[in-house]
Scaffold this active site. Structure first.
Site, PDB file in Angstrom:
ATOM      1  N   CYS A 287      -1.262  -2.105 -10.783  1.00 45.45           N
ATOM      2  CA  CYS A 287      -1.676  -0.735 -10.456  1.00 45.45           C
ATOM      3  C   CYS A 287      -2.279  -0.044 -11.685  1.00 45.45           C
ATOM      4  O   CYS A 287      -1.626   0.063 -12.721  1.00 45.45           O
ATOM      5  CB  CYS A 287      -0.492   0.067  -9.932  1.00 45.45           C
ATOM      6  SG  CYS A 287      -0.988   1.745  -9.492  1.00 45.45           S
TER       7      CYS A 287
ATOM      8  N   MET B   7       0.849  -1.203   0.000  1.00 40.52           N
ATOM      9  CA  MET B   7       0.000   0.000   0.000  1.00 40.52           C
ATOM     10  C   MET B   7       0.876   1.242   0.000  1.00 40.52           C
ATOM     11  O   MET B   7       1.594   1.501   0.982  1.00 40.52           O
ATOM     12  CB  MET B   7      -0.920   0.023   1.229  1.00 40.52           C
ATOM     13  CG  MET B   7      -2.116  -0.886   1.101  1.00 40.52           C
ATOM     14  SD  MET B   7      -3.180  -0.763   2.549  1.00 40.52           S
ATOM     15  CE  MET B   7      -2.350  -1.833   3.710  1.00 40.52           C
TER      16      MET B   7
HETATM   17  C1  FNR Z   1      -3.227  -0.131  -2.720  1.00 40.54           C
HETATM   18  N1  FNR Z   1      -2.929  -1.149  -3.635  1.00 40.54           N
HETATM   19  C2  FNR Z   1      -1.636  -1.291  -4.086  1.00 40.54           C
HETATM   20  N2  FNR Z   1      -1.297  -2.368  -4.861  1.00 40.54           N
HETATM   21  C3  FNR Z   1      -0.016  -2.574  -5.218  1.00 40.54           C
HETATM   22  O1  FNR Z   1       0.273  -3.577  -5.888  1.00 40.54           O
HETATM   23  N3  FNR Z   1       0.957  -1.697  -4.847  1.00 40.54           N
HETATM   24  C4  FNR Z   1       0.695  -0.587  -4.083  1.00 40.54           C
HETATM   25  O2  FNR Z   1       1.610   0.169  -3.725  1.00 40.54           O
HETATM   26  C5  FNR Z   1      -0.656  -0.345  -3.715  1.00 40.54           C
HETATM   27  N4  FNR Z   1      -1.016   0.762  -2.993  1.00 40.54           N
HETATM   28  C6  FNR Z   1      -2.259   0.846  -2.408  1.00 40.54           C
HETATM   29  C7  FNR Z   1      -2.528   1.839  -1.467  1.00 40.54           C
HETATM   30  C8  FNR Z   1      -3.739   1.851  -0.797  1.00 40.54           C
HETATM   31  C9  FNR Z   1      -4.019   2.910   0.242  1.00 40.54           C
HETATM   32  C10 FNR Z   1      -4.723   0.866  -1.105  1.00 40.54           C
HETATM   33  C11 FNR Z   1      -6.053   0.859  -0.385  1.00 40.54           C
HETATM   34  C12 FNR Z   1      -4.473  -0.087  -2.057  1.00 40.54           C
HETATM   35  C13 FNR Z   1      -3.913  -2.199  -3.937  1.00 40.54           C
HETATM   36  C14 FNR Z   1      -3.927  -3.247  -2.822  1.00 40.54           C
HETATM   37  O3  FNR Z   1      -2.686  -3.863  -2.617  1.00 40.54           O
HETATM   38  C15 FNR Z   1      -4.970  -4.326  -3.108  1.00 40.54           C
HETATM   39  O4  FNR Z   1      -4.652  -4.957  -4.303  1.00 40.54           O
HETATM   40  C16 FNR Z   1      -6.397  -3.774  -3.205  1.00 40.54           C
HETATM   41  O5  FNR Z   1      -6.648  -2.792  -2.211  1.00 40.54           O
HETATM   42  C17 FNR Z   1      -7.426  -4.896  -3.045  1.00 40.54           C
HETATM   43  O6  FNR Z   1      -7.220  -5.597  -1.824  1.00 40.54           O
HETATM   44  P1  FNR Z   1      -8.129  -5.359  -0.518  1.00 40.54           P
HETATM   45  O7  FNR Z   1      -8.035  -3.901  -0.166  1.00 40.54           O
HETATM   46  O8  FNR Z   1      -9.522  -5.719  -0.879  1.00 40.54           O
HETATM   47  O9  FNR Z   1      -7.533  -6.246   0.528  1.00 40.54           O
END
Ligand code: FNR
Length: 333
Positions: A110, A12
């Site tokens: 992403c 994240m």
């Molecule tokens: C993300 N996500 C994300 N994915 C990734 O591959 N690299 C990253 O740096 C980020 N950054 C990020 C920041 C924040 C604040 C969020 C909420 C999400 C996506 C994340 O890893 C994930 O794939 C999605 O949020 C779906 O999973 P959850 O939230 O349902 O568990």
């Protein structure tokens, strides 16, 4: 390194820095991914052992900012997520960091404009040949495992073909977020599509995207079962309350915020990052009197004071000032 049977903190941006990662591990996460870091930022950073904090820092010398901070207690469990579209650059970064992290993950999911325009993240889903080169170069050139985090492609057979290609290249695990790159978090996660792909792969699949249905530890296991995999990765559910990883049950949010702030102070986290994390935890509580005072707070000390950690914060910051004074006067050992 084994990627089966794991509960994992997902990458994240801005949130997945050292304090949140350490707290996730303390509460029972098996592995923690750092926020996505762009290859060239890490390439131009300088590695420094920070004796005052007990950390290893990768510093951008142009402005002194910390690009990546880690410490020995997470080395065997932290996965560095890279944003890259270039095999040579990715390998240079991997060699630079391979002694400080447990594995390297390539972000292929992403959908943000910054990533897509740079040919990174979800842009890689439509460039299997480039992905093949990046992954093969990393697998052949690195001594630590390489993983990939993807989103679903439109058709099952496309996702499967992409995953089989990753498997052939030697990835140690594939994280699958069960949404298309056009879909937003409010869309339902396609757990069945993850299960259908995982069934046909040998490499461990890490299911992701289930946070809307996860509010206690048992829900993590339900998500795991729905996706037919042994490993799962949580982003938002962990950001909302990272004690979600506790087998014994989730803790009251204030306890979690206090533990997070202690680590943020201990590891000299920026006020921006700390505030972002606590704000994400507070959610609707931002409307409460303390939530409003929190939103107005401008320093880590001011934030800490709202959870009765003002003295804790001042004492550590003062101690650090003395130590750095001693270092610059040549008195430190
Ligand atoms: C993300 N996500 C994300 N994915 C990734 O591959 N690299 C990253 O740096 C980020 N950054 C990020 C920041 C924040 C604040 C969020 C909420 C999400 C996506 C994340 O890893 C994930 O794939 C999605 O949020 C779906 O999973 P959850 O939230 O349902 O568990």
């Amino acid at each position: 390194m084994d990627f089966t049977g794991k509960n994992i903190l997902a990458p994240m941006v801005k949130a997945g820095t050292l304090p949140l990662r350490l707290l996730a591990l303390r509460y029972g996460a098996d592995l923690v991914y750092c926020e996505e870091l762009i290859d060239w930022k890490l390439l131009r950073s300088v590695r420094r052992e920070n004796s005052m904090l007990g950390t290893v820092d990768f510093i951008d010398e142009s402005d002194g900012s910390v690009v990546f901070r880690t410490c020995s207690s997470e080395t065997s469990q932290v996965v560095l997520q890279l944003g890259t579209c270039n095999a040579e650059r990715a390998l240079l970064v991997a060699k630079k960091l391979e002694n400080d992290v447990a594995a390297i993950d390539i972000n292929m999911g992403c959908p943000k404009e910054f990533s897509i325009k740079g040919g990174m993240g979800a842009a890689l889903l439509s460039q299997p040949e480039k992905v093949r080169t990046i992954i093969t170069t990393l697998v052949n050139g690195c001594k630590i495992p390489i993983t990939a985090k993807i989103r679903l492609l439109r058709e099952h057979k496309e996702t499967l073909a992409f995953c089989k290609m990753l498997e052939e290249c030697g990835v140690s695990a594939i994280g699958i977020h069960g949404r298309l790159k056009e879909q937003r978090p409010r869309h339902a996660n396609n757990n069945g599509a993850i299960a259908a792909v995982a069934r046909e792969l040998k490499v461990p699949v890490i299911a992701n995207g289930g946070s809307m249905e996860i509010s206690c530890f048992e829900d993590i296991n339900k998500f795991r079962a729905a996706c037919g995999v042994s490993s799962v990765m949580l982003a938002r559910a962990a950001l909302w309350n990272v004690s979600i990883f506790r087998k014994e049950g989730i803790l009251p949010l204030d306890n979690v915020i206090i533990e997070y702030l202690k680590l943020a102070v201990k590891y000299d986290c920026t006020v921006g990052t700390s505030k972002y994390c606590v704000q994400s935890m507070l959610r609707e509580l931002q409307e409460s009197p303390r939530g409003k005072a929190f939103l107005a707070a401008q320093s880590l000390h001011a934030i800490c004071s709202l959870w009765d950690l003002g003295d804790f914060c001042s004492n550590i910051q003062e101690e650090r000032r003395k130590m750095s004074g001693a270092v610059s006067n040549g008195k430190a050992e």
